[in-house]
Scaffold this active site. Structure first.
Site, PDB file in Angstrom:
ATOM      1  N   HIS A 122     -53.600   2.031 -22.227  1.00  0.00           N
ATOM      2  CA  HIS A 122     -53.088   3.399 -22.037  1.00  0.00           C
ATOM      3  C   HIS A 122     -53.499   4.262 -23.227  1.00  0.00           C
ATOM      4  O   HIS A 122     -53.893   5.415 -23.079  1.00  0.00           O
ATOM      5  CB  HIS A 122     -51.564   3.389 -21.931  1.00  0.00           C
ATOM      6  N   HIS A 128     -57.087   5.353 -23.108  1.00  0.00           N
ATOM      7  CA  HIS A 128     -57.253   6.410 -22.098  1.00  0.00           C
ATOM      8  C   HIS A 128     -56.952   7.777 -22.729  1.00  0.00           C
ATOM      9  O   HIS A 128     -57.638   8.761 -22.483  1.00  0.00           O
ATOM     10  CB  HIS A 128     -56.276   6.122 -20.950  1.00  0.00           C
ATOM     11  N   HIS A 149     -52.235  -4.223 -22.865  1.00  0.00           N
ATOM     12  CA  HIS A 149     -51.917  -3.268 -21.795  1.00  0.00           C
ATOM     13  C   HIS A 149     -51.640  -1.875 -22.377  1.00  0.00           C
ATOM     14  O   HIS A 149     -52.257  -0.882 -21.990  1.00  0.00           O
ATOM     15  CB  HIS A 149     -50.695  -3.787 -21.016  1.00  0.00           C
ATOM     16  N   GLU A 150     -50.726  -1.820 -23.329  1.00  0.00           N
ATOM     17  CA  GLU A 150     -50.367  -0.520 -23.912  1.00  0.00           C
ATOM     18  C   GLU A 150     -51.555   0.090 -24.651  1.00  0.00           C
ATOM     19  O   GLU A 150     -51.735   1.309 -24.666  1.00  0.00           O
ATOM     20  CB  GLU A 150     -49.149  -0.649 -24.833  1.00  0.00           C
TER      21      GLU A 150
HETATM   22 ZN    ZN Z   1     -48.646   0.548 -17.997  1.00  0.00          ZN
END
Ligand code: ZN
Length: 699
Positions: A489, A492, A485-486
């Site tokens: 980010h 991105h 998940h991290e």
């Molecule tokens: Zn998040």
């Protein structure tokens, strides 16, 4: 420790990677004071000129100046989060007010607003790049929403509302914390602890000992409360704890801690603020900078999701009731039984232990697996790299193109430490941009400054076994998912192609779309081919067995219908509180909640439940009229992953390239809906989310 002399202050060195090796707490105050003074002088100069504002003479120098401040302050906040020792806490806390008041001042500076507006309304606007136009549009929008265009006679009132709201929010969370702390339940008869795991008992015993008492002390904080609700066989204990938890900060407790009057006042003030800005209600204001277009659109979305989840939620509840009756001898399923019965049913259906799974996720294997996923999906290479760090455990990596060109770099700080903030998060050290002036940047003018990110987790570090031999760290499947998940980010931020700092990567991305890349990456933790490659048993080296994976998969969507409806209930309640609810009217907040529940809930809590009084997300956090964002972003990420499923390959190359170029690369330079449409060729659909959550029956 003497701080560095000002010319050597690492916080004022923007020529390369952060110099964590020489940074001292004493460097903070002088560096930040210097930068704030520089920024104020620049603003003074730019807004005093009679020269018409242009991108080059106004927006660009402001970007440079603000970047220096945010890089320096970002480094300070980062160290404060990962090394919260007293000297750093002091350095951070003593400088924070100056920084906050500077940003507040900038937000209220009408001359700055006029400058941005002049560029946007002038002939230059048409010649600017899409990214530059979006930077300007965002600036102007934010100034407007903070009251910059109000008639002079309304401004003091607007300001007073903002200040009162800030105080009320702070008071709301203080009350909630105080009310949480006010309750304890001490058990002296060990038989009442039946069912509780040993670690929960141990923690309760130690808590009692700290008070100089014998027995077991339980509190309403999650690590104490949750095991009781999940495991305690004593229905009396569960009921007592549940009632205390559900009535925190309400009229059932001390009047001074009752959040009910605050809720009404907050809602009134938000409505007044929205009306001063020319909107009907606060939900409309909240949606302006978001991807969702209107309140009815979000309500339709939530109601549709509720309709689709409902049959599954009803089945979930029926399963729980019949299991409770048949296996646990409970004639009724009370609110304080739900977590307990769920846990028992989960064990009965899919018995496997998290500990068993954990043995397969060894650190190096997980990292190698993660890196391979990124390399295959986005056609890049990840390599170890070197940089000064804040702790010996921190690792540093670089992402390159296949022909060896640097794309970005990131720090990876995996392990929990006492001085590290809890949870997992991504933050940025340096943002991507095309460089104008050398003093501010890590590259020469015209060059591209490469992005750098911090990835932080709180996983357990490697330990030594009984013979003193070092064993690799192992992670739970949840932890691995968190890491993915991290990293989403992080990608991105790192894989952006945008040259304008203000909309590169995550900057300028709508709040309800920002979780798209992060949740997207989580899907790879459920791909059998990825898991086979990413696991090696700590003792045998064997990959995860298929039978164990099948059990994990079966348990993945346990009670997902019920959970979806709960999220919809909170989201609808939040949105309607901030749109059609009249805080000055006859109906109470609880009446509205009851109405929402009649529409969507399958499980209605007891009448004395005071959910709003502890709904800190919307009354003390940033989620007002935005709680729906969780589900909204989940639809986007699931639907994006659906494109890979349709292609029949989680690593389908054209789809991966398109995800990169239309979503990650463009970042905030285009609206989230345009990014989505460019990638998917249509508007978002909820089907993939339903399928991933096990809520589609026909395929
Ligand atoms: Zn998040």
């Amino acid at each position: 420790m003497t701080p560095n002399a000002l010319p050597d202050n690492p916080l004022l060195d923007f020529s390369g990677l952060p110099r964590f090796d020489t940074l001292m707490p004493g460097d903070v105050q002088p560096a930040i004071t210097t930068l704030l003074a520089q920024d104020r002088a620049l603003i003074e100069r730019l807004t005093a000129d009679d020269v018409a504002a242009t991108w080059e003479n106004f927006a660009a120098p402001l970007t440079d100046a603000f970047e220096q401040l945010s890089r320096a302050w970002g480094m300070v906040t980062h160290v404060h989060s990962v090394n919260d020792v007293p000297e750093w806490r002091d350095a951070y806390n003593s400088t924070l007010p100056e920084v906050s008041s500077f940003y507040a001042e900038v937000g209220q500076n009408l001359k700055l607003f006029a400058g941005y507006k002049a560029i946007a309304e002038g002939s230059e606007y048409a010649q600017l790049s899409t990214a530059q136009r979006r930077v300007l549009d965002n600036e102007i929008r934010d100034f407007r929403l903070s009251g910059a265009e109000l008639p002079a006679e309304n401004k003091p009132r607007f300001q007073a509302i903002a200040e009162e709201l800030a105080q009320l929010s702070a008071k709301f969370s203080e009350n909630l914390l105080d009310a949480t702390n006010a309750f304890t339940e001490t058990i002296s008869d060990e038989s009442e602890l039946a069912g509780l795991p040993e670690d929960a008992r141990q923690a309760a015993r130690e808590a009692a000992e700290r008070d100089g008492r014998t027995g077991w002390k339980f509190t309403l904080h999650m690590p104490s409360y949750l095991p009781v609700m999940q495991y305690a066989d004593s229905r009396r204990l569960r009921a007592a704890m549940y009632r205390a938890y559900a009535t925190r900060a309400s009229e059932f407790g001390p009047e001074a801690l009752d959040n009910s009057p605050l809720i009404r006042r907050i809602l009134e003030l938000r409505r007044e603020q929205a009306q001063l800005l020319g909107y009907d209600n606060y939900a409309e204001v909240s949606l302006v900078p978001k991807m969702a277009e209107s309140v009815p659109q979000v309500i339709d979305f939530l109601q549709d999701l509720a309709c689709k989840a409902r049959p599954f939620a009803e089945k979930d509840i029926a399963d729980l009731r019949s299991f409770a009756f048949a296996e646990l001898n409970l004639a009724t399923l009370e609110a304080w039984d739900v977590a307990y019965v769920s846990e028992k049913l989960l064990q009965a259906r899919y018995a496997f232990s998290e500990q068993e799974v954990k043995q397969y996720f060894t650190e190096e294997r997980v990292l190698t697996g993660l890196f391979k996923v990124i390399e295959r999906l986005f056609n890049v290479r990840l390599k170890p790299d070197a940089a000064p760090t804040w702790h010996a455990d921190v690792r540093f990596f670089r992402i390159e193109s296949t022909d060896g060109e640097l794309i970005g770099q990131f720090y990876l700080d995996l392990y929990a430490r006492e001085t590290k903030r809890s949870g997992a998060w991504m933050d940025e050290a340096i943002g991507r941009r095309c460089v104008r002036q050398t003093a501010a940047a890590t590259a020469a003018p015209g060059d591209i400054q490469k992005p750098v990110a911090y990835l932080n987790c709180n996983f357990s570090r490697p330990v030594r076994d009984a013979d003193g031999i070092a064993r690799p760290a192992t992670f739970t499947h949840d932890e691995v998912t968190t890491l993915f998940h991290e990293t989403g980010h992080g990608l991105h931020h790192l894989l952006t192609h945008v040259d304008e700092l203000g909309v590169a990567g995550i900057h300028g991305v709508e709040w309800d779309a920002v979780e798209l890349p992060s949740q997207f990456m989580e899907n790879y933790c459920w791909e059998w081919s990825v898991l086979q490659d990413m696991t090696a048993h700590i003792d045998t080296g064997e990959p995860l067995p298929r039978a164990l994976f099948d059990k994990m998969l079966a348990a993945r969507n346990f009670l997902s219908g019920m959970q979806t409806l709960r999220q919809v209930e909170f989201s609808l309640f939040d949105l309607r509180l901030h749109s059609d609810f009249d805080p000055a009217g006859e109906r109470s907040v609880l009446d509205l909640l009851a109405e929402v529940r009649r529409q969507v809930a399958v499980l209605v809590p007891p009448a004395w439940h005071r959910f709003p009084n502890s709904f800190a997300h919307i009354f003390a956090g940033g989620y007002a009229a935005g709680y729906y964002s969780y589900k909204w972003a989940e639809v986007l990420s699931a639907d994006c992953y659906g494109a890979f499923e349709e292609a029949g390959d989680p690593f389908d190359s054209p789809t991966g390239q398109r995800f990169q170029s239309e979503i990650l690369a463009v970042g905030g330079s285009r609206t989230a809906i345009d990014n989505f449409r460019a990638f998917r060729g249509r508007d978002p659909q909820v089907d993939a989310l339903l399928r991933h959550s096990g809520m589609i029956t026909n395929d």
